[in-house]
Write a protein that holds these residues in place. Structure first.
Motif, PDB file in Angstrom:
ATOM      1  N   ARG A   1       0.830  -1.198   0.000  1.00  0.00           N
ATOM      2  CA  ARG A   1       0.000   0.000   0.000  1.00  0.00           C
ATOM      3  C   ARG A   1       0.869   1.255   0.000  1.00  0.00           C
ATOM      4  O   ARG A   1       0.588   2.224  -0.696  1.00  0.00           O
ATOM      5  CB  ARG A   1      -0.915  -0.007   1.237  1.00  0.00           C
TER       6      ARG A   1
ATOM      7  N   HIS B   1      -4.384  -4.154  -2.487  1.00  0.00           N
ATOM      8  CA  HIS B   1      -3.812  -3.325  -1.421  1.00  0.00           C
ATOM      9  C   HIS B   1      -4.600  -2.068  -1.154  1.00  0.00           C
ATOM     10  O   HIS B   1      -4.331  -1.339  -0.202  1.00  0.00           O
ATOM     11  CB  HIS B   1      -2.372  -2.959  -1.775  1.00  0.00           C
ATOM     12  N   VAL B   2      -5.554  -1.809  -2.002  1.00  0.00           N
ATOM     13  CA  VAL B   2      -6.332  -0.581  -1.940  1.00  0.00           C
ATOM     14  C   VAL B   2      -7.775  -0.962  -2.289  1.00  0.00           C
ATOM     15  O   VAL B   2      -8.001  -1.725  -3.219  1.00  0.00           O
ATOM     16  CB  VAL B   2      -5.737   0.411  -2.971  1.00  0.00           C
TER      17      VAL B   2
ATOM     18  N   LEU C   1      -7.635   5.047  -2.374  1.00  0.00           N
ATOM     19  CA  LEU C   1      -6.305   5.505  -2.785  1.00  0.00           C
ATOM     20  C   LEU C   1      -6.160   7.003  -2.550  1.00  0.00           C
ATOM     21  O   LEU C   1      -5.159   7.466  -1.982  1.00  0.00           O
ATOM     22  CB  LEU C   1      -6.104   5.180  -4.273  1.00  0.00           C
TER      23      LEU C   1
END
Lengths: 224, 224
Positions: free
Chosen positions: A17, A55-56, A62
């Motif tokens: 991330r 990861h997002v 984001l």
DNA sequence: ACCTGAACACCGTTCAAGT
DNA sequence: ACCTGAACACCGTTCAAGT
């Protein structure tokens, strides 16, 4: 220390991330927030766009992360300065951060989902005021007034289509040439006598307004 | 007066730039700027999206027009008021306009290509200051300070995820419940003792900052 | 002169499939 | 657990074709 591994394997760096956020900020800084797409960001990181979603949560997530990261860059008010000095320094730093990351100004998400860096920043600003003798209510008023000013100034600054003094002068010349001067006499006067003067830079207006507000807050505080 | 025409024909109203702008503003106000697409706007006007391009250069041009239209709604400073009263009234009106049209705050295009209503507005504000005794330089400083504040306040206000007092209190409760109070003691204090007090509305903070700035400008002007 | 249909080169995101 | 390819439902905009 601690990188790559197996010999022969391509130097594929693990996606995280944090790496995604850093890369996204770099892209937005360099080419504007409108060019930051998931596909472009994936490309930048040597990965397919879809991998980012591991990861997002989504693009909104984001953007939240990017904004919180910008708040992390702002100089926190120092405990060793008096409230006015401390708040002045962090406000200058705040504006500088918004100037480096212009996209952070327009993203209205800041208030809705503050991240840890944003919360820490806010807590420290309020704490500085409280320890400086501000009541809770006056601290809230002061916080709102100062940050509204910094945000708004950064927005106006970022909306200008130039950055250097030369560009500014050139744009002002064009602006003036296209301006029906008899229709907008005061605007024409201000452009000629202020904006087109040597050494003018809109950024210099920042400290006037900041000190105006800080001085006025001091007067309210001491009850003069 | 002056509508439709030939009998039997569908009541197709002629497409004009003005009708497009009005419709676009209505859509953006009602459902947010992100839902304003050319296809959706065409639908609203009973026309294919591509027809819009006969009256509007592109989407950017549409947004410029919308912003200038918002400036047209702001109450111009009155000639019969003193500078402070006049500027106060138009600033309240300015914020109100940005509150009704939240999308206008984030659009950074305002500075780059001011339309006629924007120019007129700016000219009148500067004129009010000049006639009130401000030097050209001080008028420029004042203009920047006040408008930065109004813009920034509107942005912060629009970024809040609530509008009514009840919503505000509910959100603050949730916020507080999720806040590690020992990590952010000042933020917690301010939330409990200020935001959660009955009758609190962030919008009420506006006039504190506005008067702070106007009073301070008056002091700079009279050289006290 | 104005409106349209089809098309182009993009978006964010889902989902089943791979390793 | 993480990454991918293909696909879906969208975008803004161009362009030749219609009236």
């Amino acid at each position: 220390m601690g990188s790559s591994g197996k010999t022969g394997a391509p130097p594929r760096v693990r996606l995280t991330r944090d790496r995604i956020l850093r890369s996204a900020i770099a892209v937005a800084d360099a080419t504007g927030i409108e060019s930051l797409t998931m596909r472009r960001l994936g490309e930048e990181l040597g990965v397919e766009a879809m991998s980012l979603y591991n990861h997002v949560a989504n693009k909104e997530d984001l953007l939240y992360g990017m904004i919180d990261s910008v708040f992390g860059e702002i100089e926190l008010p120092s405990h060793s300065d008096d409230w006015k000095t401390a708040l002045r320094k962090r406000s200058v730093s705040f504006r500088a951060a918004l100037s480096v990351h212009p996209w952070a100004t327009g993203l209205k998400d800041s208030g809705t989902r503050p991240g840890p860096a944003t919360l820490k920043h806010h807590d420290r600003v309020i704490g500085t005021l409280r320890n400086g003798g501000f009541s809770v209510a006056l601290a809230a008023h002061a916080f709102s007034a100062v940050d509204s000013y910094v945000y708004g100034f950064a927005m106006q600054e970022n909306s200008l289509p130039f950055t250097t003094e030369e560009e500014s002068a050139a744009m002002a010349q064009v602006f003036l040439a296209n301006l029906p001067g008899d229709e907008y006499p005061y605007l024409a006067e201000l452009t000629v006598q202020h904006v087109l003067q040597p050494g003018y830079a809109y950024a210099d207006e920042f400290e006037f307004g900041l000190d105006l507000i800080l001085d006025a807050l001091e007067r309210r505080l001491t009850g003069a």
